[in-house]
Design a protein around this motif. Structure first.
Motif, PDB file in Angstrom:
ATOM      1  N   ASP A  61     -19.836  -6.231 -21.983  1.00  0.00           N
ATOM      2  CA  ASP A  61     -20.313  -7.422 -21.279  1.00  0.00           C
ATOM      3  C   ASP A  61     -19.786  -7.486 -19.848  1.00  0.00           C
ATOM      4  O   ASP A  61     -19.961  -8.484 -19.154  1.00  0.00           O
ATOM      5  N   CYS A  62     -19.099  -6.414 -19.437  1.00  0.00           N
ATOM      6  CA  CYS A  62     -18.438  -6.398 -18.125  1.00  0.00           C
ATOM      7  C   CYS A  62     -18.840  -5.168 -17.329  1.00  0.00           C
ATOM      8  O   CYS A  62     -19.390  -4.221 -17.869  1.00  0.00           O
ATOM      9  N   PHE A  63     -18.526  -5.205 -16.045  1.00  0.00           N
ATOM     10  CA  PHE A  63     -18.670  -4.014 -15.223  1.00  0.00           C
ATOM     11  C   PHE A  63     -17.308  -3.628 -14.667  1.00  0.00           C
ATOM     12  O   PHE A  63     -16.438  -4.462 -14.457  1.00  0.00           O
ATOM     13  N   TYR A  64     -17.142  -2.324 -14.453  1.00  0.00           N
ATOM     14  CA  TYR A  64     -15.896  -1.774 -13.935  1.00  0.00           C
ATOM     15  C   TYR A  64     -15.780  -2.135 -12.462  1.00  0.00           C
ATOM     16  O   TYR A  64     -16.699  -1.893 -11.692  1.00  0.00           O
ATOM     17  N   LEU A  65     -14.663  -2.747 -12.090  1.00  0.00           N
ATOM     18  CA  LEU A  65     -14.470  -3.169 -10.707  1.00  0.00           C
ATOM     19  C   LEU A  65     -13.554  -2.225  -9.940  1.00  0.00           C
ATOM     20  O   LEU A  65     -13.754  -1.989  -8.757  1.00  0.00           O
ATOM     21  N   GLY A  66     -12.548  -1.681 -10.612  1.00  0.00           N
ATOM     22  CA  GLY A  66     -11.623  -0.808  -9.918  1.00  0.00           C
ATOM     23  C   GLY A  66     -10.380  -0.562 -10.739  1.00  0.00           C
ATOM     24  O   GLY A  66     -10.332  -0.850 -11.935  1.00  0.00           O
ATOM     25  N   LYS A  67      -9.357  -0.022 -10.054  1.00  0.00           N
ATOM     26  CA  LYS A  67      -8.131   0.390 -10.744  1.00  0.00           C
ATOM     27  C   LYS A  67      -6.926   0.021  -9.886  1.00  0.00           C
ATOM     28  O   LYS A  67      -6.968   0.147  -8.663  1.00  0.00           O
ATOM     29  N   VAL A  68      -5.860  -0.422 -10.557  1.00  0.00           N
ATOM     30  CA  VAL A  68      -4.595  -0.666  -9.862  1.00  0.00           C
ATOM     31  C   VAL A  68      -4.004   0.708  -9.534  1.00  0.00           C
ATOM     32  O   VAL A  68      -3.731   1.496 -10.442  1.00  0.00           O
ATOM     33  N   VAL A  69      -3.837   0.995  -8.237  1.00  0.00           N
ATOM     34  CA  VAL A  69      -3.385   2.333  -7.843  1.00  0.00           C
ATOM     35  C   VAL A  69      -1.927   2.383  -7.412  1.00  0.00           C
ATOM     36  O   VAL A  69      -1.309   3.441  -7.491  1.00  0.00           O
ATOM     37  N   LYS A 105      -2.288   1.858 -12.856  1.00  0.00           N
ATOM     38  CA  LYS A 105      -3.391   2.638 -13.431  1.00  0.00           C
ATOM     39  C   LYS A 105      -4.275   1.824 -14.377  1.00  0.00           C
ATOM     40  O   LYS A 105      -5.126   2.368 -15.055  1.00  0.00           O
ATOM     41  N   ALA A 106      -4.094   0.509 -14.428  1.00  0.00           N
ATOM     42  CA  ALA A 106      -4.937  -0.327 -15.289  1.00  0.00           C
ATOM     43  C   ALA A 106      -6.306  -0.532 -14.634  1.00  0.00           C
ATOM     44  O   ALA A 106      -6.415  -0.662 -13.421  1.00  0.00           O
ATOM     45  N   SER A 162       4.529  -4.601  -3.021  1.00  0.00           N
ATOM     46  CA  SER A 162       5.767  -5.248  -2.571  1.00  0.00           C
ATOM     47  C   SER A 162       6.708  -5.428  -3.748  1.00  0.00           C
ATOM     48  O   SER A 162       6.336  -5.225  -4.896  1.00  0.00           O
ATOM     49  N   PHE A 163       7.913  -5.832  -3.455  1.00  0.00           N
ATOM     50  CA  PHE A 163       8.881  -6.072  -4.520  1.00  0.00           C
ATOM     51  C   PHE A 163       8.634  -7.422  -5.193  1.00  0.00           C
ATOM     52  O   PHE A 163       9.331  -7.800  -6.117  1.00  0.00           O
ATOM     53  N   LYS A 164       7.596  -8.155  -4.748  1.00  0.00           N
ATOM     54  CA  LYS A 164       7.267  -9.456  -5.340  1.00  0.00           C
ATOM     55  C   LYS A 164       6.104  -9.369  -6.325  1.00  0.00           C
ATOM     56  O   LYS A 164       5.499 -10.375  -6.666  1.00  0.00           O
ATOM     57  N   GLY A 165       5.770  -8.157  -6.751  1.00  0.00           N
ATOM     58  CA  GLY A 165       4.740  -8.009  -7.775  1.00  0.00           C
ATOM     59  C   GLY A 165       3.335  -7.765  -7.262  1.00  0.00           C
ATOM     60  O   GLY A 165       2.395  -7.696  -8.059  1.00  0.00           O
ATOM     61  N   GLU A 166       3.156  -7.649  -5.957  1.00  0.00           N
ATOM     62  CA  GLU A 166       1.811  -7.383  -5.438  1.00  0.00           C
ATOM     63  C   GLU A 166       1.402  -5.946  -5.758  1.00  0.00           C
ATOM     64  O   GLU A 166       2.240  -5.049  -5.820  1.00  0.00           O
ATOM     65  N   VAL A 167       0.089  -5.761  -5.957  1.00  0.00           N
ATOM     66  CA  VAL A 167      -0.441  -4.427  -6.245  1.00  0.00           C
ATOM     67  C   VAL A 167      -1.632  -4.140  -5.336  1.00  0.00           C
ATOM     68  O   VAL A 167      -2.225  -5.050  -4.767  1.00  0.00           O
ATOM     69  N   LEU A 168      -1.946  -2.866  -5.218  1.00  0.00           N
ATOM     70  CA  LEU A 168      -3.151  -2.445  -4.494  1.00  0.00           C
ATOM     71  C   LEU A 168      -4.176  -1.968  -5.517  1.00  0.00           C
ATOM     72  O   LEU A 168      -3.862  -1.181  -6.406  1.00  0.00           O
ATOM     73  N   VAL A 169      -5.396  -2.471  -5.364  1.00  0.00           N
ATOM     74  CA  VAL A 169      -6.489  -2.131  -6.262  1.00  0.00           C
ATOM     75  C   VAL A 169      -7.522  -1.330  -5.481  1.00  0.00           C
ATOM     76  O   VAL A 169      -7.967  -1.754  -4.412  1.00  0.00           O
ATOM     77  N   LYS A 170      -7.888  -0.161  -6.014  1.00  0.00           N
ATOM     78  CA  LYS A 170      -8.963   0.645  -5.438  1.00  0.00           C
ATOM     79  C   LYS A 170     -10.259   0.152  -6.051  1.00  0.00           C
ATOM     80  O   LYS A 170     -10.470   0.272  -7.257  1.00  0.00           O
ATOM     81  N   LEU A 171     -11.098  -0.473  -5.238  1.00  0.00           N
ATOM     82  CA  LEU A 171     -12.349  -1.047  -5.721  1.00  0.00           C
ATOM     83  C   LEU A 171     -13.448   0.001  -5.793  1.00  0.00           C
ATOM     84  O   LEU A 171     -13.567   0.843  -4.903  1.00  0.00           O
TER      85      LEU A 171
END
Length: 174
Positions: free
Chosen positions: A5-13, A82-83, A17-26
């Motif tokens: 029921d969903c579409f793939y948006l991207g991956k956490v690559v 990698k999620a 930061s040390f505050k929990g931020e992540v970069l997502v490859k869309l």
């Protein structure tokens, strides 16, 4: 929510930061369309888990810098590396004309201007250099390159894709 029921948006690559931020490859041609999201589903231990977004912004050209609620440390961010991220199909912007999403044309009839009805579209193989329509014709597989020059018309009401392939291409498979 189920993956179908969903579409793939991207991956956490990576972590940002040390505050929990992540970069997502869309996985999109228009990353700016996904800056204002409130939440996403993350594939976590084979379950789609909703994660709410505190803030996000584009980072460089195709990365989205995201701060998720309750992801406050590097360790929390490590857990998401990698999620895969998903969104409900209902959030996909509608495409018009001959543009289409792969999932929406599965089951369409493929007709060739010269050959006539080719068969039913069973899948799209995009793991090759050139994406291919995988067409079933009475148990035989026919592959046609998904090339703008070959796609003549897409008709959503009759669920038909009309193609104009080079002479002999379809005969190769029959």
């Amino acid at each position: 929510m189920k993956k179908e029921d969903c579409f793939y948006l991207g991956k956490v690559v990576s972590k940002f930061s040390f505050k929990g931020e992540v970069l997502v490859k869309l996985d999109t041609d228009e990353p700016e369309s996904y800056v204002e999201m409130e939440s996403v589903f993350i594939d976590y231990n084979d379950n789609l888990v909703p994660f709410f977004i505190e803030k996000s912004k584009l980072h460089k050209s195709d990365l989205l810098r995201v701060k998720f609620e309750d992801v406050d440390t590097e360790e929390d961010a490590d857990d998401l590396l990698k999620a895969d991220l998903y969104l409900p199909l209902t959030l996909l912007p509608a495409l018009e004309g001959d543009k289409f999403y792969y999932h929406e044309v599965i089951g369409f009839t493929i007709k060739d201007l010269n050959y006539g009805t080719v068969g039913i579209l069973k899948g799209i193989n995009d793991s090759t250099a050139q994406a291919l329509f995988e067409i079933d014709r009475d148990g035989k597989e026919i592959l046609i390159p998904m090339n703008d020059e070959f796609i003549h018309k897409l008709d959503r009401t009759t669920k038909t894709i009309i193609v104009n392939t080079p002479e002999g291409l379809i005969d190769l498979y029959l």
